[in-house]
Motif scaffolding. Sequence first.
Motif, short mmCIF file in Angstrom:
data_model
loop_
_atom_site.label_atom_id
_atom_site.label_comp_id
_atom_site.label_asym_id
_atom_site.label_seq_id
_atom_site.Cartn_x
_atom_site.Cartn_y
_atom_site.Cartn_z
N GLY A 197 0.79 -1.23 0.00
CA GLY A 197 0.00 0.00 0.00
C GLY A 197 0.82 1.28 0.00
N TYR A 198 2.14 1.17 -0.07
CA TYR A 198 2.99 2.36 -0.04
C TYR A 198 3.18 2.91 -1.44
CZ TYR A 198 6.94 5.45 0.69
OH TYR A 198 7.76 6.55 0.73
N ASP A 199 2.87 4.17 -1.63
CA ASP A 199 3.02 4.82 -2.93
C ASP A 199 3.97 6.01 -2.75
OD1 ASP A 199 2.88 5.96 -5.40
OD2 ASP A 199 0.72 6.37 -5.32
N PRO A 200 5.24 5.89 -3.15
CA PRO A 200 6.21 6.97 -2.95
C PRO A 200 5.88 8.24 -3.73
CG PRO A 200 7.15 5.25 -4.32
CD PRO A 200 5.82 4.74 -3.84
N THR A 201 5.04 8.14 -4.73
CA THR A 201 4.72 9.34 -5.51
C THR A 201 3.90 10.34 -4.71
OG1 THR A 201 2.75 8.32 -6.48
CG2 THR A 201 4.82 8.11 -7.71
N ILE A 202 3.17 9.86 -3.69
CA ILE A 202 2.38 10.78 -2.85
C ILE A 202 3.30 11.75 -2.13
CG2 ILE A 202 0.87 10.92 -0.83
CD1 ILE A 202 -0.30 8.20 -1.72
N LEU A 203 4.38 11.25 -1.56
CA LEU A 203 5.35 12.10 -0.86
C LEU A 203 6.03 13.05 -1.84
CD1 LEU A 203 6.79 12.84 1.75
CD2 LEU A 203 8.42 10.99 1.29
N ARG A 204 6.47 12.53 -2.96
CA ARG A 204 7.14 13.38 -3.95
C ARG A 204 6.19 14.47 -4.46
NH1 ARG A 204 7.97 14.88 -8.84
NH2 ARG A 204 10.07 15.47 -9.50
N ASP A 205 4.95 14.12 -4.73
CA ASP A 205 3.97 15.10 -5.19
C ASP A 205 3.76 16.21 -4.16
OD1 ASP A 205 3.70 13.62 -7.50
OD2 ASP A 205 1.76 12.74 -6.95
N ALA A 206 3.78 15.85 -2.88
CA ALA A 206 3.64 16.86 -1.82
C ALA A 206 4.84 17.80 -1.82
CB ALA A 206 3.50 16.18 -0.46
N PHE A 207 6.04 17.25 -2.02
CA PHE A 207 7.24 18.09 -2.10
C PHE A 207 7.17 19.02 -3.31
CE2 PHE A 207 9.83 14.75 0.33
CZ PHE A 207 9.85 15.52 1.50
N VAL A 208 6.74 18.50 -4.43
CA VAL A 208 6.62 19.32 -5.64
C VAL A 208 5.62 20.45 -5.41
CG1 VAL A 208 5.83 19.35 -8.04
CG2 VAL A 208 7.34 17.51 -7.25
N GLU A 209 4.50 20.14 -4.81
CA GLU A 209 3.48 21.16 -4.55
C GLU A 209 4.03 22.25 -3.62
OE1 GLU A 209 -0.73 21.24 -2.22
OE2 GLU A 209 -0.48 19.63 -3.69
N GLU A 210 4.72 21.84 -2.56
CA GLU A 210 5.32 22.83 -1.66
C GLU A 210 6.35 23.68 -2.39
OE1 GLU A 210 7.56 23.15 2.64
OE2 GLU A 210 8.05 21.45 1.35
N GLY A 211 7.19 23.03 -3.19
CA GLY A 211 8.21 23.76 -3.95
C GLY A 211 7.60 24.76 -4.91
N GLN A 212 6.54 24.37 -5.59
CA GLN A 212 5.89 25.29 -6.52
C GLN A 212 5.31 26.50 -5.80
OE1 GLN A 212 3.21 22.49 -8.39
NE2 GLN A 212 4.61 22.14 -10.11
N ARG A 213 4.72 26.26 -4.63
CA ARG A 213 4.16 27.36 -3.84
C ARG A 213 5.27 28.31 -3.37
NH1 ARG A 213 4.07 28.30 1.25
NH2 ARG A 213 4.67 26.20 1.87
N LEU A 214 6.36 27.75 -2.85
CA LEU A 214 7.47 28.58 -2.38
C LEU A 214 8.10 29.38 -3.51
CD1 LEU A 214 9.20 26.08 0.07
CD2 LEU A 214 7.92 28.15 0.69
N LEU A 215 8.27 28.73 -4.66
CA LEU A 215 8.89 29.41 -5.79
C LEU A 215 7.97 30.46 -6.39
CD1 LEU A 215 10.86 26.49 -7.47
CD2 LEU A 215 11.70 28.25 -5.90
N ALA A 216 6.66 30.24 -6.35
CA ALA A 216 5.72 31.26 -6.82
C ALA A 216 5.81 32.50 -5.92
CB ALA A 216 4.30 30.71 -6.85
N ASP A 217 5.90 32.27 -4.61
CA ASP A 217 6.06 33.39 -3.67
C ASP A 217 7.37 34.13 -3.94
OD1 ASP A 217 3.66 32.69 -2.48
OD2 ASP A 217 4.59 31.75 -0.72
N ALA A 218 8.44 33.37 -4.16
CA ALA A 218 9.75 33.97 -4.43
C ALA A 218 9.71 34.80 -5.71
CB ALA A 218 10.82 32.89 -4.53
N LEU A 219 9.07 34.26 -6.75
CA LEU A 219 8.98 34.97 -8.02
C LEU A 219 8.18 36.27 -7.87
CD1 LEU A 219 9.74 34.99 -10.99
CD2 LEU A 219 7.66 33.66 -11.46
N ALA A 220 7.12 36.23 -7.08
CA ALA A 220 6.32 37.44 -6.85
C ALA A 220 7.17 38.51 -6.16
CB ALA A 220 5.09 37.11 -6.00
N GLN A 221 7.96 38.11 -5.19
CA GLN A 221 8.84 39.07 -4.51
C GLN A 221 9.91 39.61 -5.46
OE1 GLN A 221 10.24 37.99 -0.50
NE2 GLN A 221 8.71 36.34 -0.56
#
Length: 174
Positions: free
Chosen positions: A50-74
Amino acid sequence: MYKRILVAIDGSETSEHAFDTALQLAHDNDAQLQPLYVIDNPLMAYDASGYDPTILRDAFVEEGQRLLADALAQMKHENVAGVPRIVDVAPIGEDISERIRISANEFNADLLVLGTHGRRGFKRLFLGSVAERVVRSASLPVLLVPSRQAQTTAADAARPAQTEAAAAPHELSR
């Protein structure tokens, strides 16, 4: 002085402070800035049911996209040129510090900015230090920016000494 600055960000207060510093340097030097978010790929237990490593990676990608969008706005607000980037650590034989160093070379950075938590002693030894490993292997200048908490603690530690020193002449005059 610097024309291509890479700053590693991870969402921590320390990396936010490093980003603010890098943003100011880029603005002052009319430099390009590349905020970098590194996705670590820890060894995955693929045989766990039942372990799907893509769930963790997808969460990291989502966090990274949010952080980078904030950085780009600044960056846009400060009129600083550059393109944020998300990168993955290679599955075997690479760690976050190595990926940061490689990314700095790929960007042709002339300055690398990192936040540091300022851990000492056993904590540093046990937890390791991405910043320390980057500094040891970097072939370009690295600016280590301490956390705001470390700066506050250092300032607080200095205050009593200043107060005692200021009070000493008054005591001697009695």
